[in-house]
Design a protein around this motif. Structure first.
Motif, mmCIF file in Angstrom:
data_model
loop_
_atom_site.group_PDB
_atom_site.id
_atom_site.type_symbol
_atom_site.label_atom_id
_atom_site.label_comp_id
_atom_site.label_asym_id
_atom_site.label_seq_id
_atom_site.Cartn_x
_atom_site.Cartn_y
_atom_site.Cartn_z
ATOM 1 N N GLY A 94 0.813 -1.209 0.000
ATOM 2 C CA GLY A 94 0.000 0.000 0.000
ATOM 3 C C GLY A 94 0.842 1.254 0.000
ATOM 4 O O GLY A 94 2.071 1.202 -0.163
ATOM 5 N N PRO A 95 0.207 2.435 0.175
ATOM 6 C CA PRO A 95 0.950 3.700 0.217
ATOM 7 C C PRO A 95 1.980 3.699 1.344
ATOM 8 O O PRO A 95 1.731 3.195 2.438
ATOM 9 C CB PRO A 95 -0.152 4.740 0.464
ATOM 10 N N VAL A 96 3.148 4.267 1.074
ATOM 11 C CA VAL A 96 4.242 4.320 2.048
ATOM 12 C C VAL A 96 4.507 5.781 2.399
ATOM 13 O O VAL A 96 4.735 6.605 1.512
ATOM 14 C CB VAL A 96 5.520 3.655 1.493
ATOM 15 N N ASN A 97 4.485 6.101 3.667
ATOM 16 C CA ASN A 97 4.691 7.478 4.116
ATOM 17 C C ASN A 97 6.159 7.865 4.055
ATOM 18 O O ASN A 97 7.056 7.009 4.020
ATOM 19 C CB ASN A 97 4.177 7.653 5.541
ATOM 20 N N VAL A 98 6.406 9.153 4.054
ATOM 21 C CA VAL A 98 7.761 9.668 4.039
ATOM 22 C C VAL A 98 8.539 9.130 5.232
ATOM 23 O O VAL A 98 7.991 8.959 6.321
ATOM 24 C CB VAL A 98 7.759 11.206 4.030
ATOM 25 N N SER A 99 9.826 8.831 4.993
ATOM 26 C CA SER A 99 10.781 8.314 5.988
ATOM 27 C C SER A 99 10.592 6.833 6.314
ATOM 28 O O SER A 99 11.427 6.251 6.997
ATOM 29 C CB SER A 99 10.734 9.124 7.294
ATOM 30 N N GLU A 100 9.513 6.230 5.841
ATOM 31 C CA GLU A 100 9.320 4.813 6.123
ATOM 32 C C GLU A 100 10.204 3.955 5.219
ATOM 33 O O GLU A 100 10.517 4.335 4.094
ATOM 34 C CB GLU A 100 7.844 4.421 5.936
ATOM 35 N N LYS A 101 10.561 2.783 5.708
ATOM 36 C CA LYS A 101 11.390 1.842 4.971
ATOM 37 C C LYS A 101 10.607 0.571 4.683
ATOM 38 O O LYS A 101 9.729 0.186 5.463
ATOM 39 C CB LYS A 101 12.652 1.487 5.758
ATOM 40 N N ILE A 102 10.919 -0.057 3.554
ATOM 41 C CA ILE A 102 10.340 -1.353 3.223
ATOM 42 C C ILE A 102 11.469 -2.290 2.806
ATOM 43 O O ILE A 102 12.563 -1.844 2.449
ATOM 44 C CB ILE A 102 9.292 -1.258 2.093
ATOM 45 N N THR A 103 11.208 -3.591 2.864
ATOM 46 C CA THR A 103 12.190 -4.589 2.461
ATOM 47 C C THR A 103 11.647 -5.405 1.298
ATOM 48 O O THR A 103 10.451 -5.367 0.998
ATOM 49 C CB THR A 103 12.541 -5.523 3.636
ATOM 50 N N PHE A 104 12.522 -6.164 0.644
ATOM 51 C CA PHE A 104 12.157 -6.901 -0.560
ATOM 52 C C PHE A 104 12.639 -8.350 -0.468
ATOM 53 O O PHE A 104 13.732 -8.620 0.048
ATOM 54 C CB PHE A 104 12.771 -6.252 -1.810
ATOM 55 N N THR A 105 11.832 -9.259 -0.992
ATOM 56 C CA THR A 105 12.220 -10.657 -1.123
ATOM 57 C C THR A 105 11.821 -11.140 -2.508
ATOM 58 O O THR A 105 10.806 -10.691 -3.066
ATOM 59 C CB THR A 105 11.546 -11.542 -0.053
ATOM 60 N N CYS A 106 12.610 -12.052 -3.080
ATOM 61 C CA CYS A 106 12.341 -12.592 -4.410
ATOM 62 C C CYS A 106 11.676 -13.963 -4.315
ATOM 63 O O CYS A 106 11.826 -14.673 -3.313
ATOM 64 C CB CYS A 106 13.643 -12.706 -5.206
ATOM 65 N N ASN A 107 10.961 -14.315 -5.355
ATOM 66 C CA ASN A 107 10.350 -15.637 -5.428
ATOM 67 C C ASN A 107 11.423 -16.712 -5.538
ATOM 68 O O ASN A 107 12.593 -16.430 -5.813
ATOM 69 C CB ASN A 107 9.410 -15.721 -6.637
ATOM 70 N N GLU A 108 10.991 -17.946 -5.371
ATOM 71 C CA GLU A 108 11.918 -19.074 -5.467
ATOM 72 C C GLU A 108 12.570 -19.121 -6.856
ATOM 73 O O GLU A 108 11.921 -18.845 -7.871
ATOM 74 C CB GLU A 108 11.171 -20.384 -5.201
ATOM 75 N N ASN A 109 13.858 -19.451 -6.886
ATOM 76 C CA ASN A 109 14.667 -19.532 -8.110
ATOM 77 C C ASN A 109 14.971 -18.172 -8.712
ATOM 78 O O ASN A 109 15.368 -18.069 -9.863
ATOM 79 C CB ASN A 109 14.029 -20.435 -9.162
ATOM 80 N N TYR A 110 14.784 -17.100 -7.930
ATOM 81 C CA TYR A 110 15.166 -15.758 -8.350
ATOM 82 C C TYR A 110 16.105 -15.173 -7.302
ATOM 83 O O TYR A 110 15.992 -15.467 -6.111
ATOM 84 C CB TYR A 110 13.953 -14.847 -8.524
ATOM 85 N N ILE A 111 17.030 -14.342 -7.738
ATOM 86 C CA ILE A 111 18.007 -13.738 -6.844
ATOM 87 C C ILE A 111 17.874 -12.221 -6.896
ATOM 88 O O ILE A 111 17.633 -11.633 -7.961
ATOM 89 C CB ILE A 111 19.450 -14.182 -7.208
ATOM 90 N N LEU A 112 18.001 -11.578 -5.730
ATOM 91 C CA LEU A 112 17.828 -10.132 -5.638
ATOM 92 C C LEU A 112 19.078 -9.413 -6.128
ATOM 93 O O LEU A 112 20.191 -9.707 -5.699
ATOM 94 C CB LEU A 112 17.548 -9.737 -4.187
#
Length: 259
Positions: A94-112
């Motif tokens: 959803g919408p992310v406010n200023v200064s907030e952080k998010i993280t990421f993960t990849c699906n299986e058999n994919y590399i970030l």
């Protein structure tokens, strides 16, 4: 001085006219509006409340006809474009406010590839930039000029081996492995061995035609065929002429056997 607060970005304007000559600006939800009259000019500011950001023009002026030169801004929830990660998923959709952080993960058999986190900045951008999820399988490797490779599996952990045509020797890594979407070494090349007689046109044509026997996939075979045709300095006319000679030789041989 007067103060008006509405459950309405920071907008600042200097108006060379009286406040009464211009229509009142409509309230903007999720903001605070402050206006001051000083020396015949109007100073006005819209300030979005915490968690909202301005969308629209920041400055307003009132013309001689008593009209504002632009439309009223809005205060919208969130501060950055929604994060998109193909073949992966961010920690917030959803919408992310200023200064907030998010993280990421990849699906299986994919590399970030890139940072596994990002922060929403004041200028509506993500920093560090959003990453991508890359397949851990490798694409088809390239073919060096006057060379070829053995191997049909390009998935993670698969191996290929490079070879050169007669009269050439390999410079580079012969055996390569698919590791996290990349081949383990750069593409080698085939170097001509000095003193080796170059192939005759007929031999070159045979090598060109052999491409259709090496690869069962028609598209891949056609690509190899066109590449070898170019590498050997041949044209389609040369190939056509050679095939016509072969046809004539076969017909003469067949006629002789029937006698």
């Amino acid at each position: 001085m007067f103060l008006r607060v509405v459950c309405c970005v920071v907008v600042v304007w200097l108006v060379p006219a009286s406040y009464e000559s211009c229509p009142e600006l409509p309230p903007v939800e999720n903001s605070i509006f402050v206006a001051m009259k000083e020396e015949g000019q109007i100073l006005g500011i819209y300030v979005c409340i915490e968690g909202y950001h301005l969308v629209g023009e920041k400055s307003f002026t009132c013309n001689a006809s008593g009209e504002w030169n632009t439309t009223t801004p809005t205060c919208q929830l969130g501060h950055c474009p929604d994060p998109v990660l193909v073949n992966g998923e961010p920690s917030s959709l959803g919408p992310v406010n200023v200064s907030e952080k998010i993280t990421f993960t990849c699906n299986e058999n994919y590399i970030l590839k890139g940072s596994n986190w990002s922060q929403c900045m004041d200028n509506h951008t993500w920093m560090p930039p959003l990453p991508i999820c890359k397949s851990r399988d490798c694409g088809p490797p390239g073919n060096p000029a006057h060379g070829y490779f053995e191997g049909r599996d390009f998935n993670l952990g698969s191996n290929i081996t490079y070879h050169c045509e007669e009269g050439y020797h390999l410079v580079g890594t012969r055996d390569q492995r698919c590791i996290d979407g990349e081949w383990s070494s750069e593409l080698p090349f085939c170097e001509f061995i000095q003193g080796t007689p170059k192939p005759t046109p007929q031999t070159a044509i045979e090598k060109v035609l052999f491409a259709f026997q090496e690869d069962k996939e028609l598209c891949k075979a056609i690509q190899t065929f066109m590449q070898r045709l170019k590498e050997n300095g041949l044209t389609m006319e040369d190939l056509k002429y050679s095939l016509e000679i072969k046809k004539a030789e076969l017909q003469a041989r067949h006629s002789a056997m029937m006698l």
